[in-house]
Scaffold this active site. Structure first.
Site, PDB file in Angstrom:
ATOM      1  N   CYS A 186       0.842  -1.213   0.000  1.00 33.55           N
ATOM      2  CA  CYS A 186       0.000   0.000   0.000  1.00 33.55           C
ATOM      3  C   CYS A 186       0.870   1.253   0.000  1.00 33.55           C
ATOM      4  O   CYS A 186       1.722   1.442   0.889  1.00 33.55           O
ATOM      5  CB  CYS A 186      -0.927  -0.016   1.211  1.00 33.55           C
ATOM      6  SG  CYS A 186      -1.850   1.518   1.456  1.00 33.55           S
TER       7      CYS A 186
ATOM      8  N   CYS B 202       0.268   3.484   3.040  1.00 30.11           N
ATOM      9  CA  CYS B 202       0.901   2.915   4.232  1.00 30.11           C
ATOM     10  C   CYS B 202       2.390   3.268   4.283  1.00 30.11           C
ATOM     11  O   CYS B 202       2.922   3.596   5.347  1.00 30.11           O
ATOM     12  CB  CYS B 202       0.724   1.401   4.257  1.00 30.11           C
ATOM     13  SG  CYS B 202      -0.993   0.838   4.257  1.00 30.11           S
TER      14      CYS B 202
END
Length: 487
Positions: A84, A87
């Site tokens: 991600c 993230c």
């Protein structure tokens, strides 16, 4: 502090890279100065390792044992996915959060968990996207929905980890808290059903705001309460008392009143305002533009929010937005700034004034037209609007890709179109060639059949001639027989 440590680590690494010693020839001893330099390099390396170790200790990597051990402590957890992008962007901020919480002696432990490796635990906590930040306190799990900055995350953790209702024992403490908080909810009175409801609402909305309690003598002298117990909100330099008959449910009232009367609106603020059920009146301007049109429109909205609060505060939230990019994407329209738009965030409807807003009276009339139902409603969440949204989003994606990286856009969209074109051309060409060959074969078979039919006709003529000849001989013989009978 983290910035200093990281800077120190970077300087140490750069110094090591510039001072890598060459190997000495065999039999030679290193000079005392070189030995001192080597010692300094070892010191820098040790300090760098210490910095990295402190970062790792501040944020714990959690595994499947966390499910059984978590209830003994308060945890602030980042559920992430390794692939991600958001993230990865949050990771350095999360390390700062961990170090700051540890240095301030907070009882909150900071950790992170790979939600793809421990999907069952992530599902149990209701993780549906990445990254997801949750504060886990006993059997309760609180979602964080604010900006992903260090200060905002730490403020959220300290607010939720503390007591639901914070007492204000003195006027000095009340004044101190009021200076720190732009919106302040206070319960005044003793034990009552209203206090029980207040505590229940606090357990739900503590993720957004603080909740306090105080006795009546702690409040400022200008505060007059019609009765006790009472719930009071202090904001915008004034106060408002909750009235169950006019304001409805306490939870809904607090959810509506947790914002200031006038806001600097952005996309995240609009998302939060969607839970209030209010219409949002926005002056869309350019903050960098100091012209009369822009400053006047902003002032008009501010004055309406202040002077007409008693008339409109239950139905409207006021503010301004810098630039029209976000509002254009939201409305799928091109608004010319400065302008005014009123949004209904619950069903994606919006209202635009039918004439320029040049005074407070014009704005008040526009709001009254909306309340009366005479203003034209645009947008919505019907089927046609959803189809329009899909087309608009697809178009915006394509345009943004080509603007940011033309080569990437040509590759992403040109290559599939090229492949599809080649396939269609091949299919059409194959059908044409096959049809031509079949036509030639058909013509050839037809020609052969015609030739065969012609040959059979010639043979039939010869047979007919032979038959006619045979019939003539038979007739002659029959004639001869008849002649003999006559004789």
């Amino acid at each position: 502090m983290l910035q200093h440590l990281l800077a120190f680590h970077a300087h140490a690494y750069a110094w090591r890279c510039r001072h890598v010693p060459l190997p000495l020839p065999a039999g030679r001893r290193e000079a005392p100065g070189n030995m001192a330099a080597a010692g300094r390099r070892l010191l820098w390396a040790a300090v760098s390792a210490l910095v990295l170790a402190s970062e790792a200790a501040a944020v714990l990597e959690l595994d499947d044992s966390f499910k059984e051990n978590r209830k003994d402590d308060i945890w602030l957890v980042d559920f992430y996915a390794p692939w991600c992008g958001h993230c990865k962007k949050l990771e350095p901020v999360w390390n700062e959060v961990g170090i700051e919480m540890k240095n301030m002696g907070s009882p909150v432990k900071v950790g992170k968990m790979d939600a793809t490796s421990y999907s069952s635990i992530a599902s149990e906590f209701g993780v549906r996207g990445y990254p997801t930040i949750k504060l886990l306190k006993g059997d309760l799990a609180y979602n964080y929905r604010g900006p992903r900055t260090k200060d905002d995350i730490i403020e959220f953790a300290n607010r939720v980890a503390g007591p639901l209702i914070r007492p204000l024992p003195s006027q000095l403490m009340f004044e101190h808290v009021q200076r720190r908080h732009r919106v302040l909810f206070v319960y005044v009175g003793g034990e009552s059903p209203l206090k029980e409801k207040y505590i229940e609402v606090a357990s739900e909305l503590i993720v957004y705001t603080y909740f306090f309690s105080a006795s009546e003598d702690v409040l400022p002298e200008y505060v007059t309460l019609p009765e006790l117990p009472a719930v009071v909100v202090f904001k915008d330099g004034i106060y408002f008392v909750y009235d169950e008959y006019e304001d409805g449910d306490l939870s809904s009232w607090i959810n509506r009143e947790r914002f200031q009367g006038y806001l600097n609106v952005d996309g995240f603020t609009l998302y939060e305002l969607g839970d209030t059920g209010k219409l949002v009146a926005i002056a869309v301007i350019d903050d960098k533009n100091s012209s009369v049109e822009h400053t006047r429109l902003k002032s008009i909205i501010q004055e309406v929010a202040k002077e007409y609060r008693d008339h409109f505060h239950r139905d409207f939230q006021f503010g301004h937005m810098d630039g029209n990019d976000y509002i254009n994407s939201l409305l799928m329209d091109e608004l010319t700034i400065p302008t005014v738009v009123v949004l209904n965030t619950s069903n994606q409807q919006y209202f635009l004034p039918d004439r320029p807003i040049e005074s407070i009276e014009d704005m008040v009339q526009f709001i009254n037209d909306i309340l009366d139902g005479t203003a034209e409603v645009q947008g919505g969440d019907g089927i046609l609007q959803r189809i329009k949204r899909i087309i608009y989003d697809a178009k915006s994606t394509v345009v943004s890709v080509f603007k940011s990286s033309p080569l990437l856009g040509c590759f992403l969209f040109g290559l599939p179109l090229g492949v599809i074109s080649i396939m269609c051309y091949g299919i059409c060409t194959a059908d044409t060639d096959g049809g031509t060959e079949e036509t030639v074969a058909t013509k050839k078979e037809t020609g052969d059949r015609e030739l065969t039919d012609e040959g059979s006709e010639e043979e039939q003529e010869e047979e007919n001639k032979d038959t006619s000849a045979e019939l003539s001989d038979g007739e002659q013989k029959q004639k001869n027989v008849l002649d003999k009978k006559k004789d």
